[in-house]
Scaffold this motif. Structure first.
Motif, PDB file in Angstrom:
ATOM      1  N   VAL A  40       2.219  -6.101  -7.699  1.00 36.34           N
ATOM      2  CA  VAL A  40       2.636  -6.927  -6.556  1.00 36.34           C
ATOM      3  C   VAL A  40       4.157  -7.053  -6.523  1.00 36.34           C
ATOM      4  CG1 VAL A  40       2.585  -9.281  -5.645  1.00 36.34           C
ATOM      5  CG2 VAL A  40       0.466  -8.208  -6.413  1.00 36.34           C
ATOM      6  N   SER A  41       4.766  -7.250  -7.685  1.00 33.66           N
ATOM      7  CA  SER A  41       6.222  -7.402  -7.751  1.00 33.66           C
ATOM      8  C   SER A  41       6.929  -6.118  -7.307  1.00 33.66           C
ATOM      9  CB  SER A  41       6.637  -7.776  -9.176  1.00 33.66           C
ATOM     10  OG  SER A  41       6.046  -8.987  -9.580  1.00 33.66           O
ATOM     11  N   VAL A  42       6.436  -4.969  -7.744  1.00 37.96           N
ATOM     12  CA  VAL A  42       7.055  -3.693  -7.353  1.00 37.96           C
ATOM     13  C   VAL A  42       6.903  -3.454  -5.860  1.00 37.96           C
ATOM     14  CG1 VAL A  42       6.889  -1.188  -7.617  1.00 37.96           C
ATOM     15  CG2 VAL A  42       6.803  -2.668  -9.639  1.00 37.96           C
ATOM     16  N   THR A  89      20.804  -1.420  -3.442  1.00 37.41           N
ATOM     17  CA  THR A  89      19.412  -1.752  -3.127  1.00 37.41           C
ATOM     18  C   THR A  89      18.529  -1.643  -4.368  1.00 37.41           C
ATOM     19  OG1 THR A  89      19.731  -0.894  -0.888  1.00 37.41           O
ATOM     20  CG2 THR A  89      17.471  -1.179  -1.633  1.00 37.41           C
ATOM     21  N   LEU A  90      18.739  -0.597  -5.171  1.00 43.13           N
ATOM     22  CA  LEU A  90      17.958  -0.423  -6.393  1.00 43.13           C
ATOM     23  C   LEU A  90      18.232  -1.564  -7.374  1.00 43.13           C
ATOM     24  CD1 LEU A  90      16.040   1.326  -8.063  1.00 43.13           C
ATOM     25  CD2 LEU A  90      18.050   2.581  -8.904  1.00 43.13           C
ATOM     26  N   HIS A  91      19.487  -1.979  -7.461  1.00 41.40           N
ATOM     27  CA  HIS A  91      19.839  -3.081  -8.351  1.00 41.40           C
ATOM     28  C   HIS A  91      19.127  -4.356  -7.932  1.00 41.40           C
ATOM     29  CE1 HIS A  91      22.336  -6.501  -9.706  1.00 41.40           C
ATOM     30  NE2 HIS A  91      22.458  -5.769 -10.825  1.00 41.40           N
ATOM     31  N   ILE A 146      15.372  -4.038  -8.822  1.00 40.63           N
ATOM     32  CA  ILE A 146      15.119  -4.209 -10.257  1.00 40.63           C
ATOM     33  C   ILE A 146      15.247  -5.673 -10.659  1.00 40.63           C
ATOM     34  CG2 ILE A 146      15.999  -3.641 -12.554  1.00 40.63           C
ATOM     35  CD1 ILE A 146      16.750  -0.891 -11.458  1.00 40.63           C
ATOM     36  N   THR A 147      16.202  -6.357 -10.050  1.00 41.20           N
ATOM     37  CA  THR A 147      16.389  -7.783 -10.349  1.00 41.20           C
ATOM     38  C   THR A 147      15.209  -8.609  -9.856  1.00 41.20           C
ATOM     39  OG1 THR A 147      18.790  -7.500 -10.172  1.00 41.20           O
ATOM     40  CG2 THR A 147      17.923  -9.754 -10.051  1.00 41.20           C
ATOM     41  N   LEU A 148      14.647  -8.206  -8.710  1.00 38.35           N
ATOM     42  CA  LEU A 148      13.551  -8.982  -8.121  1.00 38.35           C
ATOM     43  C   LEU A 148      12.290  -8.945  -8.976  1.00 38.35           C
ATOM     44  CD1 LEU A 148      12.297 -10.589  -5.786  1.00 38.35           C
ATOM     45  CD2 LEU A 148      11.748  -8.398  -4.691  1.00 38.35           C
TER      46      LEU A 148
END
Length: 385
Positions: A100-102, A126-128, A131-133
């Motif tokens: 769900v997070s991904v 955006t990738l950063h 990954i933080t989320l």
């Protein structure tokens, strides 16, 4: 995350738990959503998004960033509820939460690129963010699952307390009904059998007294003496049998000495024409039972003996008392007729309910050559008495 999967919740409880999970994730997620928006605009000074080649103003920028973040929170909450992570084993719940997070991070990143929150030429930003989320999302979901687990435990404890209160009330009612039954039995015996026999004895004594008053010869004197001896014999029988039976009905003989002495005293009252075998294994004297538990086992023995003699056409009786595995067992076995299928067990059912309330069990077992009534209770049901 520690999902409570040890029980299968009722559908109503599942719906309530899902609502609680969504509410928790949304409330915590909203805090992070607005915090992330403020952090991007005020702390990190990320350039404002551009739409149609024009940079957005502060209000529009805040609205856009907050809307994307809130939509992400909604995806996380609804995804967790849809995948029922609160009802799955730990490792499956963790995998679902990660999925769900991904997904939420991917959708958020796509929206950020679409609305130029992060320029397309800078995909690393955006990738950063994505990954933080993921760990933030896992932390939010973990908190939500923990709150649901606490809610479930509180609900289970409340229901257990309620069930215990009901069992206690039922046990008290059964005890009161049993007391009423014994009182009625004693009253019926006193006002019925005993009263009638005492009336007859009084009449016989009155007749003998009248004969003596009117004067009697030697032959009549022998008749009066014989009548007085018969009255005396019947009084002795009443004392030995009826009054002892009433006393035992109110409080079994030798009960204060322990289960073994009380059981032996009970079995000693069985007519000599029926062979009785008593075996005792690992039951100390005094035993560790409290008076109530000891009385219940004695009542079970009484029921077993009574049913064997009345309905089982018993030709032989055996009593086994055994202490093992932290419990004390009393079994009455008779040779004779086996019980009918699905018998009416009103008395045994009441007694079995009282034994069950104290953590034990009462079982009537049919045998090819008779039947066995087995009752056991935990050995530590109370202070020795």
């Amino acid at each position: 995350m520690i999902p409570d999967s040890s029980r299968d919740p009722h559908p109503t409880d599942q719906a309530a738990d899902a609502r609680l999970l969504i509410l928790t994730v949304v409330l915590i997620g909203v805090f992070f959503a607005f915090g992330a928006t403020a952090q991007s605009m005020l702390v990190h000074g990320v350039p404002a998004p551009r739409l149609g080649g024009h940079a957005l103003g502060p209000v529009a920028e805040a609205t856009l960033r907050a809307s994307i973040n809130l939509l992400t929170v909604g995806i996380i909450a609804l995804g967790a509820a849809w995948m029922r992570i609160i009802d799955r084993p730990l490792w499956i719940a963790a995998a679902c939460a990660l999925l769900v997070s991904v997904v939420a991070a991917t959708v958020r990143g796509a929206l950020q690129l679409t609305f130029d929150v992060h320029p397309v030429e800078k995909p690393l930003d955006t990738l950063h963010d994505a990954i933080t989320l993921v760990p933030v999302s896992l932390a939010v979901l973990g908190t939500g699952v923990a709150i649901v687990a606490l809610s479930r435990r509180a609900r289970s404890a409340d229901r257990e307390r309620h069930a215990a209160a009901i069992r206690a009330a039922e046990a008290l009612d059964e005890l009161q009904q049993e007391e009423i039954r014994v009182r009625r039995e004693v009253a019926d015996t006193l006002h019925g059998t005993l009263q009638n026999r005492f009336v007859m004895l009084a009449a016989s004594l009155a007749e003998s007294g009248a004969q003596l008053d009117s004067g009697v010869d030697a032959a009549e004197s022998r008749v009066v003496a014989e009548r007085v001896r018969a009255v005396r014999a019947e009084l002795e029988e009443l004392r030995e049998r009826e009054l002892r039976a009433l006393s035992a009905a109110l409080y079994p003989e030798a009960l204060d000495l322990g289960l073994v002495p009380a059981a032996r005293a009970l079995m000693a009252r069985i007519p000599p024409s029926i062979p009785v075998h008593v075996s005792v294994n690992e039951v100390p004297v005094p035993d560790p039972l409290d008076r109530t538990s000891r009385l219940l086992l004695v009542r079970a023995i009484e029921e077993g003996v009574s049913n064997a003699l009345r309905h089982g056409e018993a030709s032989e009786l055996a009593l086994r008392l055994e202490g093992s595995d932290g419990r004390i067992l009393a079994e009455v076995r008779h040779l004779g007729a086996a019980p009918v299928d699905n018998p009416e067990l009103s008395g045994l059912a009441r007694l079995g309910g009282r034994i069950s309330d104290r953590g034990g069990e009462l079982i009537l077992q049919s045998k090819p050559d008779g039947a066995a009534l087995r009752a056991w209770l935990p050995a530590g049901t109370g202070a020795p008495a």
